[in-house]
Design an enzyme around this catalytic site. Structure first.
Site, PDB file in Angstrom:
ATOM      1  N   VAL A 281      28.857 -17.364  62.694  1.00  0.00           N
ATOM      2  CA  VAL A 281      28.235 -16.282  61.933  1.00  0.00           C
ATOM      3  C   VAL A 281      29.159 -15.070  61.844  1.00  0.00           C
ATOM      4  O   VAL A 281      30.060 -14.891  62.657  1.00  0.00           O
ATOM      5  CB  VAL A 281      26.881 -15.847  62.548  1.00  0.00           C
ATOM      6  CG1 VAL A 281      25.904 -16.994  62.584  1.00  0.00           C
ATOM      7  CG2 VAL A 281      27.056 -15.261  63.928  1.00  0.00           C
ATOM      8  N   CYS A 282      28.908 -14.267  60.830  1.00  0.00           N
ATOM      9  CA  CYS A 282      29.567 -12.969  60.667  1.00  0.00           C
ATOM     10  C   CYS A 282      28.548 -12.046  60.006  1.00  0.00           C
ATOM     11  O   CYS A 282      27.353 -12.314  60.051  1.00  0.00           O
ATOM     12  CB  CYS A 282      30.849 -13.099  59.853  1.00  0.00           C
ATOM     13  SG  CYS A 282      30.588 -13.580  58.136  1.00  0.00           S
ATOM     14  N   ALA A 283      28.986 -10.992  59.373  1.00  0.00           N
ATOM     15  CA  ALA A 283      28.055 -10.049  58.763  1.00  0.00           C
ATOM     16  C   ALA A 283      27.374 -10.631  57.532  1.00  0.00           C
ATOM     17  O   ALA A 283      26.164 -10.567  57.386  1.00  0.00           O
ATOM     18  CB  ALA A 283      28.774  -8.751  58.401  1.00  0.00           C
TER      19      ALA A 283
ATOM     20  N   THR B 165      24.534 -12.174  59.612  1.00  0.00           N
ATOM     21  CA  THR B 165      23.586 -11.383  60.398  1.00  0.00           C
ATOM     22  C   THR B 165      22.778 -10.444  59.506  1.00  0.00           C
ATOM     23  O   THR B 165      21.642 -10.112  59.835  1.00  0.00           O
ATOM     24  CB  THR B 165      24.306 -10.557  61.490  1.00  0.00           C
ATOM     25  OG1 THR B 165      25.323  -9.769  60.888  1.00  0.00           O
ATOM     26  CG2 THR B 165      24.923 -11.453  62.539  1.00  0.00           C
TER      27      THR B 165
END
Length: 198
Positions: A67-69, A95
């Site tokens: 995951v990342c932003a 996220t």
């Protein structure tokens, strides 16, 4: 047979229902991670992901969620892992999508560093440089080239879905993991890889 090596997008709802059986690796900077991450996520910044490859290779197939932003860096991470024979999934919307769907983000205790998201850091830096170029152009018109260069960089960034400014900002001290933090994360990945699977 190993999981497919092309990144698979996992919707927020499906990720939520499967979260307890997944190893979640957050590839954002430590500052972004401290500002809020998925429950149980381990922080391995994208530029340090190679150090986690040995442990990630031993995780059960189909249980690695990156995951990342927003999903862009996690897709890059999945491609990098695929080059090492590791299949991984990415979270649709990252996220930001997780939070927008009403799910909580975890924040470390009071001693942790909190920071701005990389997107916010890029917007602030680009805006500051553009304003500086405009202000300095009052002294000499050639300074407008500074603002034009940033504008060109932003257009290139949008067209290629890459960001050179983010890559530079990620190397600043406040965006770097402390050695002890990264060592603890890698030890946790090793422990998960060695644990018996259900």
């Amino acid at each position: 047979m190993n999981a497919p090596l092309t990144p698979t997008a996992l919707a927020v709802g499906e990720a939520r229902s499967r979260l307890s059986g997944l190893t979640v690796v957050d590839v954002r900077t430590p500052g972004e991670y401290a500002a809020g991450h998925l429950p149980g996520a381990l922080n391995v910044p994208l530029d340090r992901l190679a150090s986690a490859v040995p442990a990630l290779r031993r995780l059960p197939a189909g249980r690695l969620l990156v995951v990342c932003a927003s999903g862009a860096r996690s897709e890059n991470a999945c491609r990098l892992l695929a080059e090492h024979g590791i299949g991984a999934m990415t979270l649709t919307g990252g996220t930001q999508g997780w939070a927008a769907d009403g799910h909580d983000l975890r924040r470390p205790g009071s001693g942790a560093r909190a920071g701005w998201s990389m997107e916010r850091q890029v917007r602030f830096t680009a805006g500051t440089v553009v304003l500086a170029g405009v202000a300095l152009s009052l002294l000499h018109p050639a300074w407008l080239l500074l603002s034009a260069g940033i504008a060109g960089g932003l257009v290139f960034s949008a067209l290629t879905d890459t960001c050179g400014m983010a890559a530079v900002l990620a190397r600043l001290p406040h965006n770097r993991p402390r050695a002890a933090d990264l060592d603890a994360t890698l030890a946790e990945l090793e422990a998960r890889a060695a644990a018996p699977q259900d």
